[in-house]
Motif scaffolding. Structure first.
Motif, PDB file in Angstrom:
ATOM      1  N   ALA A 294     -74.249   7.273 -45.744  1.00  0.00           N
ATOM      2  CA  ALA A 294     -74.223   6.417 -44.554  1.00  0.00           C
ATOM      3  C   ALA A 294     -72.826   5.831 -44.366  1.00  0.00           C
ATOM      4  O   ALA A 294     -72.286   5.816 -43.252  1.00  0.00           O
ATOM      5  N   HIS A 295     -72.233   5.370 -45.466  1.00  0.00           N
ATOM      6  CA  HIS A 295     -70.896   4.776 -45.394  1.00  0.00           C
ATOM      7  C   HIS A 295     -69.887   5.789 -44.833  1.00  0.00           C
ATOM      8  O   HIS A 295     -69.096   5.485 -43.940  1.00  0.00           O
ATOM      9  N   ARG A 296     -69.981   7.003 -45.357  1.00  0.00           N
ATOM     10  CA  ARG A 296     -69.043   8.047 -44.916  1.00  0.00           C
ATOM     11  C   ARG A 296     -69.219   8.322 -43.417  1.00  0.00           C
ATOM     12  O   ARG A 296     -68.255   8.411 -42.668  1.00  0.00           O
ATOM     13  N   GLU A 297     -70.486   8.427 -42.990  1.00  0.00           N
ATOM     14  CA  GLU A 297     -70.725   8.729 -41.570  1.00  0.00           C
ATOM     15  C   GLU A 297     -70.238   7.587 -40.665  1.00  0.00           C
ATOM     16  O   GLU A 297     -69.689   7.822 -39.592  1.00  0.00           O
ATOM     17  N   ILE A 298     -70.454   6.349 -41.122  1.00  0.00           N
ATOM     18  CA  ILE A 298     -70.017   5.209 -40.292  1.00  0.00           C
ATOM     19  C   ILE A 298     -68.487   5.182 -40.199  1.00  0.00           C
ATOM     20  O   ILE A 298     -67.917   4.908 -39.141  1.00  0.00           O
ATOM     21  N   GLN A 299     -67.833   5.495 -41.328  1.00  0.00           N
ATOM     22  CA  GLN A 299     -66.363   5.561 -41.295  1.00  0.00           C
ATOM     23  C   GLN A 299     -65.919   6.591 -40.266  1.00  0.00           C
ATOM     24  O   GLN A 299     -64.972   6.365 -39.503  1.00  0.00           O
ATOM     25  N   SER A 300     -66.613   7.716 -40.251  1.00  0.00           N
ATOM     26  CA  SER A 300     -66.207   8.770 -39.314  1.00  0.00           C
ATOM     27  C   SER A 300     -66.437   8.327 -37.865  1.00  0.00           C
ATOM     28  O   SER A 300     -65.609   8.562 -36.987  1.00  0.00           O
ATOM     29  N   ILE A 301     -67.562   7.623 -37.626  1.00  0.00           N
ATOM     30  CA  ILE A 301     -67.811   7.099 -36.277  1.00  0.00           C
ATOM     31  C   ILE A 301     -66.718   6.095 -35.905  1.00  0.00           C
ATOM     32  O   ILE A 301     -66.167   6.115 -34.804  1.00  0.00           O
ATOM     33  N   GLU A 302     -66.386   5.226 -36.860  1.00  0.00           N
ATOM     34  CA  GLU A 302     -65.371   4.198 -36.576  1.00  0.00           C
ATOM     35  C   GLU A 302     -64.029   4.836 -36.227  1.00  0.00           C
ATOM     36  O   GLU A 302     -63.369   4.443 -35.255  1.00  0.00           O
ATOM     37  N   TYR A 303     -63.622   5.847 -36.996  1.00  0.00           N
ATOM     38  CA  TYR A 303     -62.321   6.450 -36.710  1.00  0.00           C
ATOM     39  C   TYR A 303     -62.332   7.204 -35.383  1.00  0.00           C
ATOM     40  O   TYR A 303     -61.341   7.212 -34.648  1.00  0.00           O
ATOM     41  N   ASN A 304     -63.471   7.809 -35.054  1.00  0.00           N
ATOM     42  CA  ASN A 304     -63.560   8.446 -33.734  1.00  0.00           C
ATOM     43  C   ASN A 304     -63.453   7.413 -32.623  1.00  0.00           C
ATOM     44  O   ASN A 304     -62.778   7.633 -31.617  1.00  0.00           O
ATOM     45  N   GLU A 305     -64.143   6.267 -32.822  1.00  0.00           N
ATOM     46  CA  GLU A 305     -64.074   5.225 -31.790  1.00  0.00           C
ATOM     47  C   GLU A 305     -62.649   4.695 -31.659  1.00  0.00           C
ATOM     48  O   GLU A 305     -62.123   4.533 -30.555  1.00  0.00           O
ATOM     49  N   LEU A 306     -62.010   4.445 -32.811  1.00  0.00           N
ATOM     50  CA  LEU A 306     -60.634   3.920 -32.755  1.00  0.00           C
ATOM     51  C   LEU A 306     -59.693   4.937 -32.100  1.00  0.00           C
ATOM     52  O   LEU A 306     -58.804   4.569 -31.326  1.00  0.00           O
ATOM     53  N   ARG A 307     -59.915   6.202 -32.399  1.00  0.00           N
ATOM     54  CA  ARG A 307     -59.063   7.242 -31.794  1.00  0.00           C
ATOM     55  C   ARG A 307     -59.225   7.230 -30.273  1.00  0.00           C
ATOM     56  O   ARG A 307     -58.240   7.242 -29.527  1.00  0.00           O
ATOM     57  N   ILE A 308     -60.479   7.141 -29.835  1.00  0.00           N
ATOM     58  CA  ILE A 308     -60.719   7.168 -28.397  1.00  0.00           C
ATOM     59  C   ILE A 308     -60.181   5.896 -27.732  1.00  0.00           C
ATOM     60  O   ILE A 308     -59.597   5.932 -26.654  1.00  0.00           O
ATOM     61  N   PHE A 309     -60.339   4.751 -28.429  1.00  0.00           N
ATOM     62  CA  PHE A 309     -59.819   3.509 -27.847  1.00  0.00           C
ATOM     63  C   PHE A 309     -58.285   3.534 -27.785  1.00  0.00           C
ATOM     64  O   PHE A 309     -57.685   3.020 -26.846  1.00  0.00           O
ATOM     65  N   ALA A 310     -57.660   4.150 -28.803  1.00  0.00           N
ATOM     66  CA  ALA A 310     -56.192   4.268 -28.771  1.00  0.00           C
ATOM     67  C   ALA A 310     -55.772   5.116 -27.567  1.00  0.00           C
ATOM     68  O   ALA A 310     -54.789   4.810 -26.882  1.00  0.00           O
ATOM     69  N   GLU A 311     -56.550   6.162 -27.291  1.00  0.00           N
ATOM     70  CA  GLU A 311     -56.226   7.012 -26.132  1.00  0.00           C
ATOM     71  C   GLU A 311     -56.444   6.249 -24.818  1.00  0.00           C
ATOM     72  O   GLU A 311     -55.662   6.372 -23.882  1.00  0.00           O
ATOM     73  N   LEU A 312     -57.524   5.444 -24.795  1.00  0.00           N
ATOM     74  CA  LEU A 312     -57.762   4.637 -23.589  1.00  0.00           C
ATOM     75  C   LEU A 312     -56.608   3.670 -23.358  1.00  0.00           C
ATOM     76  O   LEU A 312     -56.158   3.463 -22.228  1.00  0.00           O
ATOM     77  N   ASN A 313     -56.130   3.057 -24.451  1.00  0.00           N
ATOM     78  CA  ASN A 313     -54.975   2.152 -24.344  1.00  0.00           C
ATOM     79  C   ASN A 313     -53.773   2.862 -23.749  1.00  0.00           C
ATOM     80  O   ASN A 313     -52.952   2.267 -23.060  1.00  0.00           O
ATOM     81  N   ALA A 314     -53.678   4.166 -24.067  1.00  0.00           N
ATOM     82  CA  ALA A 314     -52.539   4.952 -23.567  1.00  0.00           C
ATOM     83  C   ALA A 314     -52.825   5.526 -22.182  1.00  0.00           C
ATOM     84  O   ALA A 314     -52.091   6.386 -21.696  1.00  0.00           O
ATOM     85  N   GLY A 315     -53.931   5.097 -21.570  1.00  0.00           N
ATOM     86  CA  GLY A 315     -54.223   5.482 -20.187  1.00  0.00           C
ATOM     87  C   GLY A 315     -54.994   6.782 -20.035  1.00  0.00           C
ATOM     88  O   GLY A 315     -55.154   7.289 -18.927  1.00  0.00           O
ATOM     89  N   GLN A 316     -55.511   7.335 -21.150  1.00  0.00           N
ATOM     90  CA  GLN A 316     -56.280   8.583 -21.025  1.00  0.00           C
ATOM     91  C   GLN A 316     -57.766   8.284 -20.789  1.00  0.00           C
ATOM     92  O   GLN A 316     -58.242   7.209 -21.127  1.00  0.00           O
ATOM     93  N   ALA A 317     -58.489   9.271 -20.229  1.00  0.00           N
ATOM     94  CA  ALA A 317     -59.906   9.053 -19.898  1.00  0.00           C
ATOM     95  C   ALA A 317     -60.812   9.448 -21.069  1.00  0.00           C
ATOM     96  O   ALA A 317     -60.457  10.305 -21.870  1.00  0.00           O
ATOM     97  N   VAL A 318     -61.992   8.803 -21.184  1.00  0.00           N
ATOM     98  CA  VAL A 318     -62.944   9.146 -22.247  1.00  0.00           C
ATOM     99  C   VAL A 318     -63.747  10.368 -21.862  1.00  0.00           C
ATOM    100  O   VAL A 318     -64.010  11.240 -22.685  1.00  0.00           O
ATOM    101  N   GLY A 319     -64.163  10.427 -20.607  1.00  0.00           N
ATOM    102  CA  GLY A 319     -64.963  11.541 -20.119  1.00  0.00           C
ATOM    103  C   GLY A 319     -66.243  11.721 -20.919  1.00  0.00           C
ATOM    104  O   GLY A 319     -66.894  10.754 -21.316  1.00  0.00           O
ATOM    105  N   ALA A 320     -66.573  12.983 -21.181  1.00  0.00           N
ATOM    106  CA  ALA A 320     -67.856  13.306 -21.821  1.00  0.00           C
ATOM    107  C   ALA A 320     -67.902  12.866 -23.278  1.00  0.00           C
ATOM    108  O   ALA A 320     -68.961  12.918 -23.902  1.00  0.00           O
ATOM    109  N   ARG A 321     -66.768  12.417 -23.835  1.00  0.00           N
ATOM    110  CA  ARG A 321     -66.817  11.979 -25.222  1.00  0.00           C
ATOM    111  C   ARG A 321     -67.605  10.686 -25.393  1.00  0.00           C
ATOM    112  O   ARG A 321     -67.973  10.322 -26.507  1.00  0.00           O
ATOM    113  N   SER A 322     -67.862   9.984 -24.275  1.00  0.00           N
ATOM    114  CA  SER A 322     -68.749   8.821 -24.392  1.00  0.00           C
ATOM    115  C   SER A 322     -70.130   9.285 -24.868  1.00  0.00           C
ATOM    116  O   SER A 322     -70.846   8.555 -25.545  1.00  0.00           O
TER     117      SER A 322
END
Ligand SMILES: Cc1cc2nc3c(=O)[nH]c(=O)nc-3n(C[C@H](O)[C@H](O)[C@H](O)COP(=O)(O)OP(=O)(O)OC[C@H]3O[C@@H](n4cnc5c(N)ncnc54)[C@H](O)[C@@H]3O)c2cc1C
Length: 407
Positions: A294-322
């Protein structure tokens, strides 16, 4: 991709912590602690939302031009982390997270002036009228009959699964205004005053239903309901555009902060429960493996979320990755709830419908086993919903297969 928090972010974290220390008062903590399934009742939710609104933080996703705080994606994430750490009630409501953004994008000036300030202040409660009996995943097949008369719409039919319709002042609703073209055409996005004559609300009783009046879902019936034409958002018959725009807000939330909190709660339970061999459950190799997974999976979810939020900060769209975030976050939450029930074993089984929900003066007294046990089954049952609403897991997988993998 930069995943570190800078000094400005850390200062913001302190500001959030200070706010929580002042606004998340003992009465609210008590309600959250006693809630068996996360439901704390309309009054308590609104009390919390007004405190956030006073600070200007109810609509954390709102842009400054509409009175939002203008948080960066990183700040929103920090806000979620700090709120989750203390188990504060959800800051969002359907007005803030769903209807508000649609009005900002497609509404008339008059609609913006009428509704946005009240939504931002937490003064009015909105419900979502999308699903119908027979139209859920295939939402575009909806048929709520809506005729255009001289100066009003005339609405007949029903909506279902409507969350907290009994609390709502307004509904944002998808209505069938034309049946002649493709099913996505002929839908209109209309704002409906829930006090309009001809609206009735029938509770849907769910397995974890709280005390009467606090039910989560309802069927709403419309019998010759008249709605002024000026309540149309966007163009007539083009409501599908608004509907799709809204869904990205419904699916694009962060899950990792709440998952981390749930995992740490689970570890506490496992350190108090015993395994079949008599040692602490948390020391049992099989259960430890499940916690580690569970810990490993949550870490992976967290890093995916942070990656997507970093891209949003840079003005990119989330699209279907939501869809990816919604799928992974909701399924992981359910795995943790299942492990909670497994950990508490027999103590999570007693099931007394009348003890769910929270009323003034309510206590956990009388429920067998440790305090945490009485919440585990109601939460487990209640959260079956998370892989259904906002688009089921199967539907999210279809979206990803088509839009991300190009299958
Ligand atoms: C607790 C709760 C609260 C809700 N709140 C609201 C609300 O406030 N407002 C609102 O409008 N709606 C609300 N909903 C409704 C929710 O959005 C729908 O239940 C959801 O869209 C699924 O629709 P359905 O129930 O009609 O199931 P169906 O669409 O009939 O689906 C049944 C099953 O078939 C699968 N399926 C369907 N289509 C496909 C496909 N193309 N490919 C593969 N599998 C498929 C689904 O995954 C599911 O397992 C809520 C639902 C719940 C459970």
């Amino acid at each position: 991709m930069d995943l570190t928090f800078n000094s400005g972010d850390e200062a913001f974290r302190t500001e959030v912590q200070d706010f929580i220390a002042e606004a998340y008062t003992d009465d609210l903590k008590q309600r959250m602690a006693l809630s068996r399934n996360g439901s704390i009742g309309k009054d308590a939710i609104q009390m919390w939302q007004r405190r956030l609104a006073k600070k200007g933080w109810l609509g954390i996703n709102w842009p400054t031009e509409h009175g939002g705080p203008g948080f960066s994606q990183t700040q929103k994430y920090i806000f979620d982390i700090e709120m989750s750490k203390v188990g504060a009630p959800s800051a969002g409501n359907m007005g803030i997270t769903m209807c508000g953004p649609v009005i900002m994008e497609f509404g008339t000036d008059a609609q913006k002036a009428e509704h946005l300030p009240k939504i931002r202040a937490g003064e009015i409660w909105w419900c979502q009228g999308y699903s119908e009996p027979g139209s859920g995943s295939d939402l575009a097949s909806l048929q709520l009959k809506t005729e255009v008369k001289d100066d009003h719409f005339l609405i007949n039919g029903s909506k279902t699964w409507t969350t907290y319709a009994q609390y709502a002042d307004w509904m944002f609703c998808l209505c069938r205004t034309d049946n002649s073209g493709k099913k996505q055409q002929g839908i209109s996005f209309i704002l409906i005053d829930m006090k309009a004559p001809g609206i009735t609300i029938d509770p849907i009783v769910t397995i974890d239903q709280p005390v009467a009046g606090q039910q989560e879902v309802n069927q709403v019936f419309f019998d010759d309901v008249k709605v002024p034409l000026e309540n149309l958002v966007g163009n007539l018959n083009e409501g599908w555009t608004c509907a799709k725009y809204l869904l990205q807000f419904e699916r694009g939330n962060s899950h990792a902060p709440a998952l981390h909190r749930a995992l740490s709660g689970l570890k506490k339970i496992a350190s108090q429960e015993t395994s079949g061999r008599g040692d602490r459950l948390i020391d049992d190799p099989d259960f430890r493996m499940k916690l580690a997974d569970a810990h490993r999976e949550i870490q992976s979810i967290e890093y995916n979320e942070l990656r997507i939020f970093a891209e949003l900060n840079a003005g990119q769209a989330v699209g279907a990755r939501s869809s990816m975030l919604k799928l992974a976050g909701s399924e992981m939450g359910q795995k943790l709830q299942m492990l909670g029930v497994e950990a508490a074993g027999y103590y999570s089984l007693p099931f007394d419908r009348d003890t769910f929900g929270v009323l003034d003066g309510d206590t956990n007294e009388g429920t067998p086993g440790p305090d945490y046990a009485s919440r585990l089954a109601p939460t487990y049952f209640n959260h079956r919903k998370t892989t259904i609403y906002g688009g089921s897991s199967e539907v999210q997988r279809m979206v990803m297969a088509k839009a991300i993998l190009g299958l």
